[in-house]
Design a protein around this motif. Structure first.
Motif, PDB file in Angstrom:
ATOM      1  N   ALA A 104       0.783  -0.975  -0.195  1.00 26.48           N
ATOM      2  CA  ALA A 104       0.002   0.048  -0.084  1.00 26.48           C
ATOM      3  C   ALA A 104       1.067   1.190  -0.039  1.00 26.48           C
ATOM      4  N   ARG A 105       1.826   1.239   0.857  1.00 27.52           N
ATOM      5  CA  ARG A 105       2.616   2.384   0.689  1.00 27.52           C
ATOM      6  C   ARG A 105       3.461   2.439  -0.376  1.00 27.52           C
ATOM      7  N   ARG A 106       3.950   1.602  -1.159  1.00 28.66           N
ATOM      8  CA  ARG A 106       4.908   1.397  -2.071  1.00 28.66           C
ATOM      9  C   ARG A 106       3.909   2.002  -3.365  1.00 28.66           C
ATOM     10  N   PHE A 107       2.679   1.505  -3.271  1.00 27.02           N
ATOM     11  CA  PHE A 107       1.661   2.200  -4.493  1.00 27.02           C
ATOM     12  C   PHE A 107       1.350   3.713  -4.361  1.00 27.02           C
ATOM     13  N   ALA A 108       1.442   4.120  -3.058  1.00 18.82           N
ATOM     14  CA  ALA A 108       1.021   5.666  -2.948  1.00 18.82           C
ATOM     15  C   ALA A 108       2.297   6.281  -3.505  1.00 18.82           C
ATOM     16  N   LYS A 109       3.569   5.819  -3.095  1.00 17.26           N
ATOM     17  CA  LYS A 109       4.826   6.340  -3.710  1.00 17.26           C
ATOM     18  C   LYS A 109       4.997   6.346  -5.211  1.00 17.26           C
ATOM     19  N   SER A 110       4.611   5.414  -5.675  1.00 16.52           N
ATOM     20  CA  SER A 110       4.472   5.232  -7.365  1.00 16.52           C
ATOM     21  C   SER A 110       3.573   6.142  -7.795  1.00 16.52           C
ATOM     22  N   ALA A 111       2.426   6.258  -7.018  1.00 16.90           N
ATOM     23  CA  ALA A 111       1.433   7.387  -7.542  1.00 16.90           C
ATOM     24  C   ALA A 111       1.860   8.815  -7.715  1.00 16.90           C
ATOM     25  N   LEU A 112       2.680   9.146  -6.692  1.00 19.89           N
ATOM     26  CA  LEU A 112       3.179  10.631  -6.618  1.00 19.89           C
ATOM     27  C   LEU A 112       4.172  10.653  -7.640  1.00 19.89           C
ATOM     28  N   PRO A 120      -5.464   6.292  -0.319  1.00 18.16           N
ATOM     29  CA  PRO A 120      -5.155   6.017   1.011  1.00 18.16           C
ATOM     30  C   PRO A 120      -5.094   4.599   1.164  1.00 18.16           C
ATOM     31  N   GLU A 121      -4.146   4.354   2.139  1.00 18.16           N
ATOM     32  CA  GLU A 121      -3.827   2.955   2.415  1.00 18.16           C
ATOM     33  C   GLU A 121      -4.845   2.199   2.910  1.00 18.16           C
ATOM     34  N   GLU A 122      -5.767   2.827   3.561  1.00 17.42           N
ATOM     35  CA  GLU A 122      -6.916   1.845   4.123  1.00 17.42           C
ATOM     36  C   GLU A 122      -7.822   1.370   3.012  1.00 17.42           C
ATOM     37  N   MET A 123      -8.150   2.128   1.988  1.00 17.60           N
ATOM     38  CA  MET A 123      -8.708   1.846   0.841  1.00 17.60           C
ATOM     39  C   MET A 123      -8.187   0.752   0.211  1.00 17.60           C
ATOM     40  N   PHE A 124      -6.766   0.844  -0.078  1.00 19.27           N
ATOM     41  CA  PHE A 124      -5.941  -0.250  -0.952  1.00 19.27           C
ATOM     42  C   PHE A 124      -6.358  -1.443   0.035  1.00 19.27           C
ATOM     43  N   LEU A 125      -6.051  -1.367   1.353  1.00 21.08           N
ATOM     44  CA  LEU A 125      -6.120  -2.595   2.067  1.00 21.08           C
ATOM     45  C   LEU A 125      -7.514  -3.257   2.200  1.00 21.08           C
ATOM     46  N   ASP A 126      -8.459  -2.241   2.370  1.00 17.88           N
ATOM     47  CA  ASP A 126     -10.029  -2.810   2.329  1.00 17.88           C
ATOM     48  C   ASP A 126     -10.327  -3.543   0.863  1.00 17.88           C
ATOM     49  N   SER A 127      -9.706  -3.062  -0.237  1.00 20.54           N
ATOM     50  CA  SER A 127     -10.186  -3.525  -1.671  1.00 20.54           C
ATOM     51  C   SER A 127      -9.412  -4.752  -1.823  1.00 20.54           C
ATOM     52  N   ILE A 128      -8.237  -5.015  -1.278  1.00 21.01           N
ATOM     53  CA  ILE A 128      -7.468  -6.385  -1.428  1.00 21.01           C
ATOM     54  C   ILE A 128      -8.026  -7.295  -0.374  1.00 21.01           C
ATOM     55  N   ARG A 129      -8.559  -7.073   0.655  1.00 25.85           N
ATOM     56  CA  ARG A 129      -9.027  -8.027   1.962  1.00 25.85           C
ATOM     57  C   ARG A 129     -10.270  -8.374   1.260  1.00 25.85           C
ATOM     58  N   GLY A 130     -11.285  -7.532   0.805  1.00 25.59           N
ATOM     59  CA  GLY A 130     -12.352  -7.680   0.095  1.00 25.59           C
ATOM     60  C   GLY A 130     -12.514  -8.661  -0.878  1.00 25.59           C
ATOM     61  N   LEU A 131     -11.426  -8.496  -1.946  1.00 21.26           N
ATOM     62  CA  LEU A 131     -11.501  -9.256  -3.247  1.00 21.26           C
ATOM     63  C   LEU A 131     -11.040 -10.609  -2.717  1.00 21.26           C
ATOM     64  N   VAL A 132      -9.892 -10.879  -1.595  1.00 18.51           N
ATOM     65  CA  VAL A 132      -9.501 -12.240  -1.115  1.00 18.51           C
ATOM     66  C   VAL A 132     -10.767 -12.680  -0.611  1.00 18.51           C
TER      67      VAL A 132
END
Ligand SMILES: Cc1ncc(COP(=O)(O)O)c(C=O)c1O
Length: 369
Positions: A104-112, A120-132
């Motif tokens: 999640a942190r690396r994704f945010a850095k790549s985005a910048l 936001p990190e929580e949205m990233f994590l929620d989407s991954i957990r939800g899909l799994v």
């Protein structure tokens, strides 16, 4: 039908179950030998972005094609980033992610770096957990099987002006996978490209953006023509220092028991596997160096026996021994061209934590199911 698959209550991740999921018998056949990156699950996660609403419409929905305007900027200027991570089946039948916060942190850095709005990190994590959770049945039960998750973000819209977009789509797809390398060989061979570089100082080397990979394909094809499995890149300035492979970091193991990997100076990816192995190696009491290593030194050390092992590492490839290195000036072999004791020890320590066969003293495991 709209339901909620998130267990945390800080998200509005809607769940729209696939109307026609793959039948269980067909799924079982696909999971018997999934290969890498060609078997996909029933669902995907999507979150959209525009300047007025910010991130909105987060949902897990049936996997489906995108429709986009031919002037969508991702198609022309490659404003795109992605991630790669895995969910593993637990011995009790559940599922867990490995260090998803790091992705999640690396994704945010790549985005910048790519002038995109960080998710936001929580949205990233929620989407991954939800899909799994939605596609938990797609995690293979085989020894080296896992669910490979591919979060990505693309610039959308309709314009050809050379500027950052204001509309973006973030999505996650999932693929049931087995081992990355099909070869039965106990190690992989590398081609040292002298013609091509992957990244230069000030460029996008440490961002996980599609352009880095498009630019490396011709070098990878050259490696295959040379009879090698993978390409290894040198630094752009001196063409001397070993950087990384097209999709993996690299480690060197010496006869004195020490371990070395190139430092993070802006041109190589901050691998989550690399970081985890550094921690494991230090905690095993090994001497660990993050220092540049020259290609000529690598050859001299392999020939003198000062270097005894080398390996590549990454989420997809896990830990893979390097047995042979070929360049325009000839080739050299490493150790017995099979997995060495330090590589084996590090690999087992990592995999045992990832798959729940060993305790997790680092808090790396994120239990999802
Ligand atoms: C260029 C590159 N280096 C290294 C890695 C290894 O990173 P990680 O361990 O986070 O998968 C990857 C894979 O994501 C990669 O694409």
């Amino acid at each position: 039908m709209i339901a909620d698959v998130s267990e945390a209550d800080h998200t509005d991740l809607a769940f729209e179950p696939a109307a026609k999921p793959v039948p269980a018998e067909e799924r079982a056949k696909l999971l018997a030998d999934p290969g890498f990156g060609r078997v996909f699950t029933d669902h995907m996660a999507i979150i959209e972005y525009d300047e007025r609403q910010g991130w909105h419409d987060a949902r897990i929905t049936a996997r489906h094609p995108f429709t986009m305007d031919p002037a969508s900027p991702v198609l022309h200027y490659a404003q795109e980033i992605f991630e790669g991570m895995k969910a593993y089946r637990r011995p009790d039948g559940g599922a867990a992610l490995f260090r998803p916060d790091a992705n999640a942190r690396r994704f945010a850095k790549s985005a910048l770096r790519l002038a995109m709005p960080p998710l936001p990190e929580e949205m990233f994590l929620d989407s991954i957990r939800g899909l799994v959770r939605a596609d938990r049945e797609w995690i293979p039960e085989t020894e080296d099987g896992s669910l490979y998750l591919r979060p990505f973000m693309i610039a959308n819209g309709s314009f050809l002006g050379m500027r950052p977009s204001t509309e973006f789509i973030y999505a996650v797809i999932a693929s049931s996978v087995g081992a990355y390398f099909k070869t039965d060989a106990p190690s992989v061979s590398l081609w040292v490209t002298r013609e091509y570089v992957r990244a230069a100082p000030g460029g996008t080397g440490e961002a996980k953006c599609g352009g880095n990979y498009a630019g490396s394909l011709v070098a990878q094809a050259e490696a295959v023509r040379q009879g090698c499995d993978q390409v290894v890149f040198l630094d752009a300035i001196e063409r001397r220092w070993v950087e990384e492979l097209g999709g993996m970091n690299v480690f060197f193991v010496f006869a004195d028991g020490s371990v070395q990997t190139p430092p993070l100076t802006g041109t190589i990816l901050h691998g989550v596997t690399r970081d985890s192995l550094l921690t494991l190696a230090r905690d095993m009491g090994l001497v660990v160096r993050e220092e540049p290593y020259a290609i000529d030194q690598w050859r001299a050390d392999a020939e003198s026996g000062r270097l005894t092992e080398a390996f590549a590492c990454g989420t997809a490839a896990v830990v893979t021994p390097i047995g042979r290195v070929k360049g325009t000036d000839g080739e050299f072999t490493i150790g017995g061209q099979s997995i060495g004791p330090t590589t084996m020890r590090l690999r087992s320590a990592l995999v045992d934590i990832q798959r729940g066969h060993a305790p997790d003293p680092y808090g790396w495991i994120d239990r999802v199911v």
